[in-house]
Design a protein around this motif. Sequence first.
Motif, PDB file in Angstrom:
ATOM      1  N   THR A   1     -62.130 -39.167  15.875  1.00  0.00           N
ATOM      2  CA  THR A   1     -60.733 -39.600  15.733  1.00  0.00           C
ATOM      3  C   THR A   1     -60.488 -40.188  14.349  1.00  0.00           C
ATOM      4  N   ALA A   2     -61.397 -41.037  13.887  1.00  0.00           N
ATOM      5  CA  ALA A   2     -61.232 -41.649  12.569  1.00  0.00           C
ATOM      6  C   ALA A   2     -61.250 -40.587  11.470  1.00  0.00           C
ATOM      7  N   ASP A   3     -62.071 -39.571  11.621  1.00  0.00           N
ATOM      8  CA  ASP A   3     -62.108 -38.507  10.621  1.00  0.00           C
ATOM      9  C   ASP A   3     -60.796 -37.722  10.614  1.00  0.00           C
TER      10      ASP A   3
ATOM     11  N   ILE B   1     -56.065 -43.581   4.090  1.00  0.00           N
ATOM     12  CA  ILE B   1     -57.297 -43.529   4.868  1.00  0.00           C
ATOM     13  C   ILE B   1     -58.175 -42.413   4.318  1.00  0.00           C
ATOM     14  N   GLY B   2     -59.292 -42.826   3.766  1.00  0.00           N
ATOM     15  CA  GLY B   2     -60.263 -41.887   3.228  1.00  0.00           C
ATOM     16  C   GLY B   2     -61.593 -42.032   3.939  1.00  0.00           C
ATOM     17  N   VAL B   3     -62.617 -41.456   3.366  1.00  0.00           N
ATOM     18  CA  VAL B   3     -63.956 -41.493   3.945  1.00  0.00           C
ATOM     19  C   VAL B   3     -64.441 -42.937   4.069  1.00  0.00           C
ATOM     20  N   GLN B   4     -64.203 -43.748   3.044  1.00  0.00           N
ATOM     21  CA  GLN B   4     -64.671 -45.133   3.074  1.00  0.00           C
ATOM     22  C   GLN B   4     -64.033 -45.924   4.214  1.00  0.00           C
ATOM     23  N   GLU B   5     -62.726 -45.810   4.382  1.00  0.00           N
ATOM     24  CA  GLU B   5     -62.038 -46.509   5.461  1.00  0.00           C
ATOM     25  C   GLU B   5     -62.494 -45.994   6.827  1.00  0.00           C
ATOM     26  N   ARG B   6     -62.652 -44.683   6.939  1.00  0.00           N
ATOM     27  CA  ARG B   6     -63.158 -44.099   8.188  1.00  0.00           C
ATOM     28  C   ARG B   6     -64.523 -44.684   8.536  1.00  0.00           C
ATOM     29  N   ASP B   7     -65.419 -44.655   7.559  1.00  0.00           N
ATOM     30  CA  ASP B   7     -66.779 -45.124   7.812  1.00  0.00           C
ATOM     31  C   ASP B   7     -66.813 -46.618   8.119  1.00  0.00           C
ATOM     32  N   GLN B   8     -65.987 -47.401   7.439  1.00  0.00           N
ATOM     33  CA  GLN B   8     -65.938 -48.840   7.711  1.00  0.00           C
ATOM     34  C   GLN B   8     -65.368 -49.107   9.098  1.00  0.00           C
TER      35      GLN B   8
ATOM     36  N   MET C   1     -66.494 -51.066  14.424  1.00  0.00           N
ATOM     37  CA  MET C   1     -66.383 -50.928  15.877  1.00  0.00           C
ATOM     38  C   MET C   1     -67.771 -50.846  16.507  1.00  0.00           C
ATOM     39  N   HIS C   2     -68.683 -50.136  15.878  1.00  0.00           N
ATOM     40  CA  HIS C   2     -70.054 -50.051  16.394  1.00  0.00           C
ATOM     41  C   HIS C   2     -70.682 -51.445  16.442  1.00  0.00           C
ATOM     42  N   GLN C   3     -70.514 -52.208  15.379  1.00  0.00           N
ATOM     43  CA  GLN C   3     -71.049 -53.567  15.346  1.00  0.00           C
ATOM     44  C   GLN C   3     -70.410 -54.425  16.431  1.00  0.00           C
ATOM     45  N   ALA C   4     -69.098 -54.314  16.593  1.00  0.00           N
ATOM     46  CA  ALA C   4     -68.397 -55.093  17.626  1.00  0.00           C
ATOM     47  C   ALA C   4     -68.901 -54.718  19.020  1.00  0.00           C
ATOM     48  N   MET C   5     -69.045 -53.415  19.288  1.00  0.00           N
ATOM     49  CA  MET C   5     -69.535 -52.991  20.600  1.00  0.00           C
ATOM     50  C   MET C   5     -70.932 -53.543  20.861  1.00  0.00           C
ATOM     51  N   THR C   6     -71.777 -53.502  19.853  1.00  0.00           N
ATOM     52  CA  THR C   6     -73.134 -54.025  19.990  1.00  0.00           C
ATOM     53  C   THR C   6     -73.109 -55.523  20.269  1.00  0.00           C
ATOM     54  N   GLU C   7     -72.306 -56.254  19.512  1.00  0.00           N
ATOM     55  CA  GLU C   7     -72.281 -57.705  19.638  1.00  0.00           C
ATOM     56  C   GLU C   7     -71.672 -58.200  20.946  1.00  0.00           C
ATOM     57  N   VAL C   8     -70.749 -57.432  21.533  1.00  0.00           N
ATOM     58  CA  VAL C   8     -70.192 -57.875  22.820  1.00  0.00           C
ATOM     59  C   VAL C   8     -70.989 -57.333  24.004  1.00  0.00           C
ATOM     60  N   GLY C   9     -72.038 -56.578  23.722  1.00  0.00           N
ATOM     61  CA  GLY C   9     -72.945 -56.154  24.780  1.00  0.00           C
ATOM     62  C   GLY C   9     -72.549 -54.910  25.543  1.00  0.00           C
TER      63      GLY C   9
ATOM     64  N   LEU D   1     -73.206 -45.988  26.295  1.00  0.00           N
ATOM     65  CA  LEU D   1     -71.763 -45.880  26.081  1.00  0.00           C
ATOM     66  C   LEU D   1     -71.428 -46.048  24.603  1.00  0.00           C
ATOM     67  N   ILE D   2     -72.103 -46.949  23.915  1.00  0.00           N
ATOM     68  CA  ILE D   2     -71.881 -47.113  22.476  1.00  0.00           C
ATOM     69  C   ILE D   2     -72.083 -45.782  21.764  1.00  0.00           C
ATOM     70  N   GLU D   3     -73.138 -45.081  22.093  1.00  0.00           N
ATOM     71  CA  GLU D   3     -73.417 -43.794  21.455  1.00  0.00           C
ATOM     72  C   GLU D   3     -72.271 -42.808  21.707  1.00  0.00           C
ATOM     73  N   ARG D   4     -71.823 -42.725  22.941  1.00  0.00           N
ATOM     74  CA  ARG D   4     -70.738 -41.793  23.288  1.00  0.00           C
ATOM     75  C   ARG D   4     -69.424 -42.184  22.609  1.00  0.00           C
ATOM     76  N   LEU D   5     -69.105 -43.466  22.658  1.00  0.00           N
ATOM     77  CA  LEU D   5     -67.844 -43.909  22.064  1.00  0.00           C
ATOM     78  C   LEU D   5     -67.874 -43.786  20.542  1.00  0.00           C
ATOM     79  N   THR D   6     -69.007 -44.076  19.929  1.00  0.00           N
ATOM     80  CA  THR D   6     -69.103 -43.955  18.475  1.00  0.00           C
ATOM     81  C   THR D   6     -68.834 -42.521  18.040  1.00  0.00           C
ATOM     82  N   GLU D   7     -69.350 -41.573  18.774  1.00  0.00           N
ATOM     83  CA  GLU D   7     -69.092 -40.166  18.465  1.00  0.00           C
ATOM     84  C   GLU D   7     -67.595 -39.853  18.573  1.00  0.00           C
ATOM     85  N   SER D   8     -66.963 -40.329  19.616  1.00  0.00           N
ATOM     86  CA  SER D   8     -65.520 -40.105  19.789  1.00  0.00           C
ATOM     87  C   SER D   8     -64.714 -40.829  18.717  1.00  0.00           C
ATOM     88  N   PHE D   9     -65.088 -42.080  18.445  1.00  0.00           N
ATOM     89  CA  PHE D   9     -64.375 -42.846  17.413  1.00  0.00           C
ATOM     90  C   PHE D   9     -64.501 -42.166  16.053  1.00  0.00           C
ATOM     91  N   PHE D  10     -65.684 -41.655  15.749  1.00  0.00           N
ATOM     92  CA  PHE D  10     -65.861 -40.982  14.460  1.00  0.00           C
ATOM     93  C   PHE D  10     -64.937 -39.769  14.356  1.00  0.00           C
TER      94      PHE D  10
END
Length: 132
Positions: free
Chosen positions: A125-127, A89-96, A101-109, A114-123
């Motif tokens: 954790t992924a980092d 797991i490197g920067v590329q995998e983290r960013d992907q 997940m951001h795209q999935a959250m957007t597409e499921v509405g 909340l997307i903004e808050r979760l994206t920050e948390s996901f980033f």
Amino acid sequence: MNPETPDQPATPYAWVGGDARVRALVDRFYDLMDLEPGYRELRAAHGTTLDDARDKLYWFLSGWLGGPNHYIERFGHPRLRMRHMPFSIGVQERDQWVACMHQAMTEVGVDPVLIERLTESFFGTADWMRNR
């Protein structure tokens, strides 16, 4: 998250929409990983089938978002970093992962706030999961 207000549920799990919506989010996340060329390296890290990963992420996210602790009931403490060490797991995998997940959250509405808050948390954790 903050205590429940008329406009904001008490937990992200409730805010997402509960069990069926968490499952829909996870399913869309893995569907996108299979469909979108921009997530190729992320998909390659998951092996030939995504079935186990779908279940584990659904179980984990349910509890992490403030819902039922399905993952902990089955496997104990998540120990995320330890469980992900066998994967490169490197920067590329983290960013992907975060972008998928951001795209999935957007597409499921999911609510954009909340997307903004979760994206920050996901980033974050992924980092933390990076091992190269």
